[in-house]
Design a protein around this motif. Structure first.
Motif, PDB file in Angstrom:
ATOM      1  N   ALA A  72       0.848  -1.198   0.000  1.00 54.72           N
ATOM      2  CA  ALA A  72       0.000   0.000   0.000  1.00 54.72           C
ATOM      3  C   ALA A  72       0.881   1.246   0.000  1.00 54.72           C
ATOM      4  CB  ALA A  72      -0.923  -0.014   1.215  1.00 54.72           C
ATOM      5  N   ALA A  73       1.953   1.212   0.799  1.00 57.22           N
ATOM      6  CA  ALA A  73       2.890   2.346   0.823  1.00 57.22           C
ATOM      7  C   ALA A  73       3.579   2.482  -0.532  1.00 57.22           C
ATOM      8  CB  ALA A  73       3.918   2.158   1.940  1.00 57.22           C
ATOM      9  N   PHE A  74       3.851   1.365  -1.178  1.00 56.86           N
ATOM     10  CA  PHE A  74       4.468   1.386  -2.512  1.00 56.86           C
ATOM     11  C   PHE A  74       3.557   2.117  -3.502  1.00 56.86           C
ATOM     12  CE2 PHE A  74       5.102  -0.548  -6.716  1.00 56.86           C
ATOM     13  CZ  PHE A  74       6.479  -0.452  -6.861  1.00 56.86           C
ATOM     14  N   ILE A  75       2.252   1.851  -3.409  1.00 57.62           N
ATOM     15  CA  ILE A  75       1.289   2.521  -4.305  1.00 57.62           C
ATOM     16  C   ILE A  75       1.261   4.026  -4.022  1.00 57.62           C
ATOM     17  CG2 ILE A  75      -1.190   2.778  -4.819  1.00 57.62           C
ATOM     18  CD1 ILE A  75      -1.360  -0.336  -4.315  1.00 57.62           C
ATOM     19  N   ASP A  76       1.120   4.390  -2.746  1.00 55.91           N
ATOM     20  CA  ASP A  76       0.963   5.812  -2.418  1.00 55.91           C
ATOM     21  C   ASP A  76       2.274   6.586  -2.515  1.00 55.91           C
ATOM     22  OD1 ASP A  76      -1.721   5.796  -2.200  1.00 55.91           O
ATOM     23  OD2 ASP A  76      -1.840   6.037  -0.043  1.00 55.91           O
ATOM     24  N   ASP A  77       3.397   5.914  -2.350  1.00 52.48           N
ATOM     25  CA  ASP A  77       4.672   6.626  -2.451  1.00 52.48           C
ATOM     26  C   ASP A  77       5.292   6.405  -3.830  1.00 52.48           C
ATOM     27  OD1 ASP A  77       4.284   7.461   0.118  1.00 52.48           O
ATOM     28  OD2 ASP A  77       5.521   5.918   1.022  1.00 52.48           O
ATOM     29  N   THR A  78       5.800   5.218  -4.057  1.00 54.38           N
ATOM     30  CA  THR A  78       6.571   4.962  -5.285  1.00 54.38           C
ATOM     31  C   THR A  78       5.751   5.217  -6.561  1.00 54.38           C
ATOM     32  OG1 THR A  78       7.773   3.299  -4.026  1.00 54.38           O
ATOM     33  CG2 THR A  78       8.062   3.274  -6.419  1.00 54.38           C
ATOM     34  N   LEU A  79       4.587   4.604  -6.651  1.00 51.29           N
ATOM     35  CA  LEU A  79       3.799   4.743  -7.887  1.00 51.29           C
ATOM     36  C   LEU A  79       3.300   6.177  -8.081  1.00 51.29           C
ATOM     37  CD1 LEU A  79       2.341   3.565 -10.379  1.00 51.29           C
ATOM     38  CD2 LEU A  79       0.404   3.029  -8.869  1.00 51.29           C
ATOM     39  N   LEU A  80       2.675   6.739  -7.043  1.00 55.52           N
ATOM     40  CA  LEU A  80       2.100   8.085  -7.229  1.00 55.52           C
ATOM     41  C   LEU A  80       3.186   9.141  -7.410  1.00 55.52           C
ATOM     42  CD1 LEU A  80      -1.122   8.177  -4.996  1.00 55.52           C
ATOM     43  CD2 LEU A  80      -0.863   7.674  -7.423  1.00 55.52           C
ATOM     44  N   LYS A  81       4.325   8.973  -6.747  1.00 55.33           N
ATOM     45  CA  LYS A  81       5.425   9.947  -6.944  1.00 55.33           C
ATOM     46  C   LYS A  81       5.970   9.862  -8.367  1.00 55.33           C
ATOM     47  CE  LYS A  81       7.056  10.673  -2.274  1.00 55.33           C
ATOM     48  NZ  LYS A  81       7.788   9.964  -1.240  1.00 55.33           N
ATOM     49  N   ALA A  82       6.086   8.637  -8.875  1.00 51.61           N
ATOM     50  CA  ALA A  82       6.586   8.463 -10.247  1.00 51.61           C
ATOM     51  C   ALA A  82       5.624   9.124 -11.238  1.00 51.61           C
ATOM     52  CB  ALA A  82       6.742   6.973 -10.569  1.00 51.61           C
ATOM     53  N   ARG A  83       4.328   8.916 -11.037  1.00 53.88           N
ATOM     54  CA  ARG A  83       3.338   9.515 -11.930  1.00 53.88           C
ATOM     55  C   ARG A  83       3.358  11.043 -11.828  1.00 53.88           C
ATOM     56  NH1 ARG A  83      -0.538   6.602 -14.368  1.00 53.88           N
ATOM     57  NH2 ARG A  83      -1.980   8.343 -14.181  1.00 53.88           N
ATOM     58  N   SER A  84       3.555  11.533 -10.605  1.00 56.99           N
ATOM     59  CA  SER A  84       3.626  12.974 -10.418  1.00 56.99           C
ATOM     60  C   SER A  84       4.850  13.545 -11.152  1.00 56.99           C
ATOM     61  CB  SER A  84       3.684  13.266  -8.912  1.00 56.99           C
ATOM     62  OG  SER A  84       3.968  14.612  -8.700  1.00 56.99           O
ATOM     63  N   GLN A  85       5.961  12.831 -11.056  1.00 53.41           N
ATOM     64  CA  GLN A  85       7.169  13.265 -11.774  1.00 53.41           C
ATOM     65  C   GLN A  85       6.932  13.243 -13.293  1.00 53.41           C
ATOM     66  OE1 GLN A  85      10.815  11.176 -10.645  1.00 53.41           O
ATOM     67  NE2 GLN A  85      11.805  11.796 -12.564  1.00 53.41           N
ATOM     68  N   ALA A  86       6.235  12.218 -13.760  1.00 53.62           N
ATOM     69  CA  ALA A  86       5.951  12.115 -15.198  1.00 53.62           C
ATOM     70  C   ALA A  86       5.081  13.275 -15.683  1.00 53.62           C
ATOM     71  CB  ALA A  86       5.261  10.785 -15.495  1.00 53.62           C
ATOM     72  N   LEU A  87       4.214  13.753 -14.802  1.00 53.84           N
ATOM     73  CA  LEU A  87       3.286  14.816 -15.188  1.00 53.84           C
ATOM     74  C   LEU A  87       3.856  16.205 -14.952  1.00 53.84           C
ATOM     75  CD1 LEU A  87       0.031  13.272 -13.698  1.00 53.84           C
ATOM     76  CD2 LEU A  87       0.563  13.552 -16.130  1.00 53.84           C
ATOM     77  N   ARG A  88       4.623  16.338 -13.850  1.00 50.78           N
ATOM     78  CA  ARG A  88       5.022  17.687 -13.441  1.00 50.78           C
ATOM     79  C   ARG A  88       6.526  17.896 -13.376  1.00 50.78           C
ATOM     80  NH1 ARG A  88      -0.107  17.141 -10.964  1.00 50.78           N
ATOM     81  NH2 ARG A  88       0.532  15.733  -9.318  1.00 50.78           N
ATOM     82  N   GLY A  89       7.289  16.941 -13.913  1.00 49.45           N
ATOM     83  CA  GLY A  89       8.741  17.092 -13.943  1.00 49.45           C
ATOM     84  C   GLY A  89       9.126  18.395 -14.638  1.00 49.45           C
ATOM     85  N   GLU A  90      10.256  18.981 -14.214  1.00 52.85           N
ATOM     86  CA  GLU A  90      10.597  20.301 -14.762  1.00 52.85           C
ATOM     87  C   GLU A  90      11.175  20.245 -16.164  1.00 52.85           C
ATOM     88  OE1 GLU A  90      12.728  22.716 -11.979  1.00 52.85           O
ATOM     89  OE2 GLU A  90      11.098  22.584 -10.514  1.00 52.85           O
ATOM     90  N   THR A  91      11.795  19.127 -16.505  1.00 52.11           N
ATOM     91  CA  THR A  91      12.352  18.989 -17.851  1.00 52.11           C
ATOM     92  C   THR A  91      11.732  17.763 -18.518  1.00 52.11           C
ATOM     93  OG1 THR A  91      14.128  17.524 -17.093  1.00 52.11           O
ATOM     94  CG2 THR A  91      14.569  19.897 -17.040  1.00 52.11           C
ATOM     95  N   GLY A  92      11.901  17.708 -19.821  1.00 52.59           N
ATOM     96  CA  GLY A  92      11.398  16.553 -20.579  1.00 52.59           C
ATOM     97  C   GLY A  92      12.052  15.273 -20.089  1.00 52.59           C
ATOM     98  N   GLU A  93      13.335  15.378 -19.776  1.00 52.76           N
ATOM     99  CA  GLU A  93      14.078  14.185 -19.329  1.00 52.76           C
ATOM    100  C   GLU A  93      13.538  13.692 -17.988  1.00 52.76           C
ATOM    101  OE1 GLU A  93      18.655  12.952 -18.198  1.00 52.76           O
ATOM    102  OE2 GLU A  93      18.254  14.957 -19.036  1.00 52.76           O
TER     103      GLU A  93
END
Lengths: 235, 235
Positions: free
Chosen positions: A105-126
């Motif tokens: 559950a922590a993996f979903i709320d931390d690892t997965l959601l943080k990765a998705r947030s980075q994919a959406l709101r990362g500062e650079t394309g990379e």
């Protein structure tokens, strides 16, 4: 048992996946509850008073006048405060099984959601691309967890449990995001078990009526600030 | 009961507050366990195998060969797998009390630690200043929680529980950070109860020998990359 002299009130907002979590848990248990839709731009006194620490974020479950906040805490509370009400969300009488569920559950709320947030709101394309890769890897990891459950659900039973709700509640929002920004929910070719599980989960009687429709979420996202829903809800 | 045919092994790193959490919990319960210090630059096969999902982050508790990862999950596991072993970390037979403890534990790991991280690593001076203010506000909130416990500990008893361990384990690192960067742990004049609690907590037999010394943490931080410890541990 809730429904027999117990008062359950859920303060929520339809688009929040964290509110959806609580709705699904209550419906799975077969509890009667009053659902109160909040206007997050103009929060009720009750909401502000019930979750003052987080400035009135939803969901809040009020049980006989006492508020419980944060979806993962609420889910455990629902499971523990009405013990005997089936199905168990966390494996009963199995501390190691419970620890494994809480870890994922922590993996979903931390690892997965943080990765998705980075994919959406990362500062650079990379940075965004790295986020996409991490999100895809997290989904592949969850495919492995589902495979190991040796069942159609993460619970290991023929019905959903805590982990199914934690991940499944996100499906509406994830698919709306896919529609809006192209960020894939998961790749059905590499995660066939997750694809079959998602179909099954969303069709459940406890889920179908409360899972926000993708079209409505897309419309809502386009009509409001992109982060409104997220910033006023907690996980 | 641990110690009677039960094998408990803790993989850790002395400077990690999240490892300290588990050490304190095991010591409070009076369990015998083997502590294995890991070199995070050269992790053991056992560690990598035990926490593959998070690339060998510590702490990992191995109970009779089965690994449990993440300090908050481990603490609950310790409380549930050896039920009857006093003291209870979470309030037994009190689902609402447990929900409150888990809510405040999330507040510590999310709100407080994020505010401190912003104060230390914010991109602008203004962002850092906002982080400082949020961290001070979070501590003031926790002062209120301690006041409401009507006891010297957050547990509401005359000894520590889950929340005491979750916050208390951070004291060494917070004080080292105060030494290095001037970010205050808390202000004794505005949070007198927290100040008295911290003294009391750190002097406990279960805590004193495993709480990293501030001088040693400062030395370690100066000798290594500033984020080494943090990036290789999980909460």
């Amino acid at each position: 048992m809730a429904g027999c002299g117990e008062e359950l009130k859920l303060l929520g907002m339809w688009a929040s996946p964290f509110v959806v979590r609580v709705q699904i848990a209550l419906r799975l248990k077969g509890f009667s509850y009053e659902y109160v839709e909040e206007d997050l731009q103009n929060k009720s006194e009750l909401l502000l008073r019930s979750n003052p620490v987080h400035a009135g974020k939803v969901p809040v479950l009020i049980h006989n006048g006492k508020p419980v906040c944060e979806s993962s805490v609420i889910l455990r509370y629902i499971d523990e405060a009405f013990s005997g009400a089936e199905p168990s969300l966390l494996p009963a009488d199995d501390p190691y099984g419970r620890a494994m569920v809480l870890f994922w559950a922590a993996f979903i709320d931390d690892t997965l959601l943080k990765a998705r947030s980075q994919a959406l709101r990362g500062e650079t394309g990379e940075e965004k691309e790295q986020g996409r890769k991490k999100a895809a890897a997290a989904m592949a990891t969850l495919e492995g967890v589902l495979r190991e459950s040796k069942a159609r659900f993460f619970s290991g039973r023929d019905g959903p449990g805590y982990l199914d709700i934690m991940l499944g509640s996100l499906l509406g929002s994830m698919r709306a995001t896919e529609e809006i920004c192209g960020l894939q929910t998961f790749d059905p070719t590499t995660t066939p078990l997750l694809a079959a599980w998602a179909e099954l989960f969303c069709a459940l009687d406890a889920v179908e009526p409360v899972m926000p429709r993708v079209e409505r979420l897309v419309e809502y996202a386009e009509a409001t600030q992109p982060r409104t829903a997220v910033s006023s809800t907690t996980n």
